[in-house]
Write a protein that holds these residues in place. Structure first.
Motif, PDB file in Angstrom:
ATOM      1  N   ASN A 375      33.719  40.198  51.984  1.00 39.27           N
ATOM      2  CA  ASN A 375      32.789  40.699  52.997  1.00 39.27           C
ATOM      3  C   ASN A 375      31.720  39.665  53.332  1.00 39.27           C
ATOM      4  N   TYR A 376      31.284  38.901  52.338  1.00 37.78           N
ATOM      5  CA  TYR A 376      30.268  37.889  52.589  1.00 37.78           C
ATOM      6  C   TYR A 376      30.846  36.686  53.331  1.00 37.78           C
ATOM      7  N   PHE A 377      32.048  36.253  52.950  1.00 33.33           N
ATOM      8  CA  PHE A 377      32.601  35.023  53.506  1.00 33.33           C
ATOM      9  C   PHE A 377      33.581  35.249  54.655  1.00 33.33           C
ATOM     10  N   ARG A 378      33.710  36.466  55.147  1.00 33.61           N
ATOM     11  CA  ARG A 378      34.746  36.731  56.140  1.00 33.61           C
ATOM     12  C   ARG A 378      34.513  36.023  57.475  1.00 33.61           C
ATOM     13  N   ILE A 379      33.312  35.552  57.756  1.00 34.98           N
ATOM     14  CA  ILE A 379      33.097  34.832  59.013  1.00 34.98           C
ATOM     15  C   ILE A 379      33.688  33.424  58.956  1.00 34.98           C
ATOM     16  N   ALA A 380      34.075  32.967  57.765  1.00 35.55           N
ATOM     17  CA  ALA A 380      34.684  31.644  57.628  1.00 35.55           C
ATOM     18  C   ALA A 380      36.189  31.726  57.882  1.00 35.55           C
ATOM     19  N   ASP A 381      36.788  30.584  58.184  1.00 39.13           N
ATOM     20  CA  ASP A 381      38.247  30.506  58.304  1.00 39.13           C
ATOM     21  C   ASP A 381      38.812  30.456  56.887  1.00 39.13           C
ATOM     22  N   MET A 382      39.428  31.545  56.447  1.00 33.23           N
ATOM     23  CA  MET A 382      39.810  31.615  55.037  1.00 33.23           C
ATOM     24  C   MET A 382      41.144  32.322  54.792  1.00 33.23           C
ATOM     25  N   LYS A 383      42.019  32.414  55.790  1.00 34.27           N
ATOM     26  CA  LYS A 383      43.301  33.076  55.561  1.00 34.27           C
ATOM     27  C   LYS A 383      44.147  32.334  54.539  1.00 34.27           C
ATOM     28  N   SER A 384      44.270  31.029  54.716  1.00 31.69           N
ATOM     29  CA  SER A 384      45.065  30.252  53.754  1.00 31.69           C
ATOM     30  C   SER A 384      44.385  30.232  52.390  1.00 31.69           C
ATOM     31  N   LEU A 385      43.060  30.169  52.374  1.00 26.70           N
ATOM     32  CA  LEU A 385      42.328  30.209  51.111  1.00 26.70           C
ATOM     33  C   LEU A 385      42.542  31.542  50.410  1.00 26.70           C
ATOM     34  N   ALA A 386      42.485  32.646  51.162  1.00 33.14           N
ATOM     35  CA  ALA A 386      42.689  33.965  50.574  1.00 33.14           C
ATOM     36  C   ALA A 386      44.085  34.076  49.964  1.00 33.14           C
ATOM     37  N   ARG A 387      45.082  33.504  50.651  1.00 33.42           N
ATOM     38  CA  ARG A 387      46.446  33.543  50.132  1.00 33.42           C
ATOM     39  C   ARG A 387      46.563  32.745  48.836  1.00 33.42           C
ATOM     40  N   THR A 388      45.914  31.577  48.803  1.00 37.15           N
ATOM     41  CA  THR A 388      45.941  30.747  47.596  1.00 37.15           C
ATOM     42  C   THR A 388      45.232  31.439  46.436  1.00 37.15           C
ATOM     43  N   LEU A 389      44.088  32.057  46.710  1.00 37.52           N
ATOM     44  CA  LEU A 389      43.358  32.767  45.653  1.00 37.52           C
ATOM     45  C   LEU A 389      44.138  33.966  45.141  1.00 37.52           C
ATOM     46  N   ASP A 390      44.852  34.649  46.028  1.00 37.35           N
ATOM     47  CA  ASP A 390      45.696  35.768  45.595  1.00 37.35           C
ATOM     48  C   ASP A 390      46.783  35.297  44.640  1.00 37.35           C
ATOM     49  N   GLU A 391      47.454  34.204  44.982  1.00 35.92           N
ATOM     50  CA  GLU A 391      48.518  33.682  44.119  1.00 35.92           C
ATOM     51  C   GLU A 391      47.966  33.303  42.756  1.00 35.92           C
ATOM     52  N   TRP A 392      46.817  32.654  42.757  1.00 40.90           N
ATOM     53  CA  TRP A 392      46.211  32.225  41.494  1.00 40.90           C
ATOM     54  C   TRP A 392      45.761  33.418  40.662  1.00 40.90           C
ATOM     55  N   THR A 393      45.179  34.434  41.309  1.00 37.61           N
ATOM     56  CA  THR A 393      44.694  35.616  40.586  1.00 37.61           C
ATOM     57  C   THR A 393      45.857  36.427  40.023  1.00 37.61           C
ATOM     58  N   ARG A 394      46.946  36.556  40.787  1.00 38.73           N
ATOM     59  CA  ARG A 394      48.107  37.283  40.268  1.00 38.73           C
ATOM     60  C   ARG A 394      48.702  36.574  39.057  1.00 38.73           C
ATOM     61  N   ARG A 395      48.672  35.262  39.076  1.00 40.30           N
ATOM     62  CA  ARG A 395      49.136  34.521  37.897  1.00 40.30           C
ATOM     63  C   ARG A 395      48.254  34.817  36.699  1.00 40.30           C
ATOM     64  N   ARG A 396      46.946  34.910  36.918  1.00 35.95           N
ATOM     65  CA  ARG A 396      46.031  35.264  35.830  1.00 35.95           C
ATOM     66  C   ARG A 396      46.352  36.657  35.280  1.00 35.95           C
ATOM     67  N   LEU A 397      46.664  37.588  36.167  1.00 42.31           N
ATOM     68  CA  LEU A 397      46.991  38.947  35.733  1.00 42.31           C
ATOM     69  C   LEU A 397      48.297  38.981  34.951  1.00 42.31           C
ATOM     70  N   ARG A 398      49.287  38.229  35.403  1.00 41.38           N
ATOM     71  CA  ARG A 398      50.568  38.174  34.653  1.00 41.38           C
ATOM     72  C   ARG A 398      50.345  37.576  33.274  1.00 41.38           C
ATOM     73  N   MET A 399      49.465  36.603  33.182  1.00 36.06           N
ATOM     74  CA  MET A 399      49.138  36.025  31.884  1.00 36.06           C
ATOM     75  C   MET A 399      48.515  37.077  30.962  1.00 36.06           C
ATOM     76  N   CYS A 400      47.605  37.907  31.510  1.00 40.48           N
ATOM     77  CA  CYS A 400      46.973  38.966  30.716  1.00 40.48           C
ATOM     78  C   CYS A 400      48.012  39.972  30.220  1.00 40.48           C
ATOM     79  N   ILE A 401      48.916  40.364  31.103  1.00 40.16           N
ATOM     80  CA  ILE A 401      49.951  41.340  30.725  1.00 40.16           C
ATOM     81  C   ILE A 401      50.848  40.767  29.639  1.00 40.16           C
ATOM     82  N   TRP A 402      51.233  39.519  29.812  1.00 36.02           N
ATOM     83  CA  TRP A 402      52.103  38.874  28.809  1.00 36.02           C
ATOM     84  C   TRP A 402      51.396  38.800  27.457  1.00 36.02           C
ATOM     85  N   LYS A 403      50.106  38.530  27.480  1.00 34.48           N
ATOM     86  CA  LYS A 403      49.308  38.481  26.257  1.00 34.48           C
ATOM     87  C   LYS A 403      49.223  39.870  25.613  1.00 34.48           C
TER      88      LYS A 403
END
Length: 466
Positions: A375-403
């Motif tokens: 909500n704070y950064f939505r005025i910036a061009d961030m579609k590709s950034l949002a996609r990259t952050l999603d991929e990285w965060t999902r990897r973090r979650l899979r790591m937690c589940i595996w642990k």
């Protein structure tokens, strides 16, 4: 300075009228004062009479509005330990005595509670948390004073003001750069809220406020002191950041800077103590940096942080967490790399393998964090950034589940439940690869799929951006 003035168009602040949105405060704007209309005497273009302000501050309607705002803001306790939900019982029992003390001038504000907030770039930000009662009184003062001072504030000041936001400041800066003002004087004030000169600030307040009782009360808050390790330490300078009154006092002080910049014809944006001045050349920027630093330190008695202040291109600097870049259609807005690293660090803390948090709790905290950040950064061009952050965060979650699965047998059984055959599940459950490396494997992405994470509660950056 003559060249600097000549190459820039002069801009002026309107000193007439009052903000009609004074009572319409966006919830996202922390620290912005809600205001009540000040009574007028029908003179000086409707300027409020300031000789009997204390009665207006202590009026039933104003105090009730202040109480409701403090409760709405919630917040932590002060040195007396009183919580927000304890304020009403306290007022029922002691409210009349409190009002009488304020009218008689015998009320003494309590010292603030010192809180240290780590900064992203190192060091700490010092906050001063007033007691709940003092927060209510400060809020009541701010509600009456804001309509008096707000009409004189600059159109280029965006911080802690009703109807104004950081987004508007960034858009204004983008406009300046697109007009050709592509050098920035980025001024950083060293510990601004802790170094405000009390005499200078009170002199500025007294220009418009004639009720000496109110002036005495405000100075009482400035000098109320700080409680550190059980010892009250007097404050000879500074305006503790954390109370409802400090944002208004900050704008009153720095409005002098705004007036000076407008007099010189500068293009600038200021949000609280963050100020960027836009000029057309490096030479003009260097002259401006030198002269503005002299003004701040000489006339306003403030300190400029020379290590963090700089003359540079706008796309090489950070302003309110944003930066800029050149696109096909001119200057565009982007999220600064430090802001990206900061949100990733918060995600690391939430998804840390050793914090013992349940998956449901992790997902809830992630949702809250991502929603606010997007909500704070939505005025910036961030579609590709949002996609990259999603991929990285999902990897973090899979790591937690595996642990969390821990044992080989548990991993094998869960992988089979997710569609993997027995042999493959057993082989993968016995892997000796580290958690982070395993989290990127095709097997986990095929079993703990994006869809399954979404059903579990992970919405992500892209979904919030949509």
């Amino acid at each position: 300075m003559k060249d600097s003035r000549r190459i820039q168009g002069k801009q002026t602040t309107s000193y007439e009228g009052c903000l009609s949105e004074a009572g319409l405060e966006p919830r996202s704007m922390a620290g912005v004062q809600r205001t009540l209309p000040a009574e007028t005497n029908g003179q000086n273009n409707g300027e409020a009479s300031t000789f009997n302000l204390l009665e207006k501050i202590l009026s039933r309607d104003n105090m009730n509005a202040a109480y409701k705002q403090v409760v709405r803001n919630k917040g932590s306790h002060g040195i007396d330990g009183m919580k927000v939900d304890e304020l009403l019982p306290y007022l029922k029992k002691n409210g009349n005595n409190l009002i009488e003390e304020l009218k008689a001038g015998t009320y003494r504000p309590k010292p603030v509670r010192r809180v240290e907030i780590p900064k992203p770039d190192g060091g700490v930000r010092l906050l001063g948390i007033p007691t709940v009662v003092d927060r209510m009184i400060q809020q009541a003062i701010a509600q009456i004073l804001t309509p008096i001072f707000a009409p004189e504030f600059s159109e280029n000041s965006f911080g802690f003001r009703p109807g104004r936001s950081a987004h508007q400041a960034i858009k204004r800066a983008q406009g300046y750069i697109n007009e050709g003002y592509n050098w920035v004087v980025d001024i950083d004030l060293a510990k601004y809220f802790d170094t405000v000169n009390h005499d200078k600030l009170m002199a500025l307040v007294a220009r418009k406020i004639k009720d000496k009782r109110v002036l005495k009360l405000i100075r009482g808050y400035l000098k109320s002191g700080v409680m550190i390790n059980g010892v009250a330490i007097e404050t000879e300078e500074g305006c503790p950041q954390g109370g409802p009154l400090s944002p208004l006092l900050s704008n009153i002080m720095l409005n002098e800077l705004d007036k000076e910049l407008e007099k010189r014809g500068h293009k600038f944006c200021r949000y609280a103590d963050d100020c960027n001045i836009y000029v057309r050349s490096r030479k003009a920027a260097e002259r401006t940096m030198q002269s503005v630093t002299k003004f701040l330190e000489g006339k306003l008695k403030l300190r400029v942080n020379r290590e963090k202040s700089a003359v540079d291109r706008p796309w090489k600097r950070k302003f309110l967490g944003f930066s800029f870049y050149r696109g096909k259609e001119g200057i565009r807005i982007r999220v600064h790399k430090k802001s990206i690293e900061r949100v990733k660090e918060k995600i690391r803390q939430i998804t840390s393998r050793s914090n013992g948090m349940s998956m449901d709790a992790r997902l809830l905290k992630l949702k809250q964090l991502i929603k606010g950040w997007v909500n704070y950064f939505r005025i910036a061009d961030m579609k590709s950034l949002a996609r990259t952050l999603d991929e990285w965060t999902r990897r973090r979650l899979r790591m937690c589940i595996w642990k969390q699965w821990k044992k080989v047998r548990t991993r094998s059984q869960n992988l089979m439940k997710l569609g993997l055959d027995r042999q493959k599940a057993w082989e993968f459950a016995n892997t000796r690869k580290g958690y982070w490396r395993t989290a990127k494997s095709p097997i986990l992405s095929q079993t703990i799929t994006n869809e399954r994470l979404q059903k579990r509660g992970y919405t992500g950056f892209i979904a919030e951006l949509a």
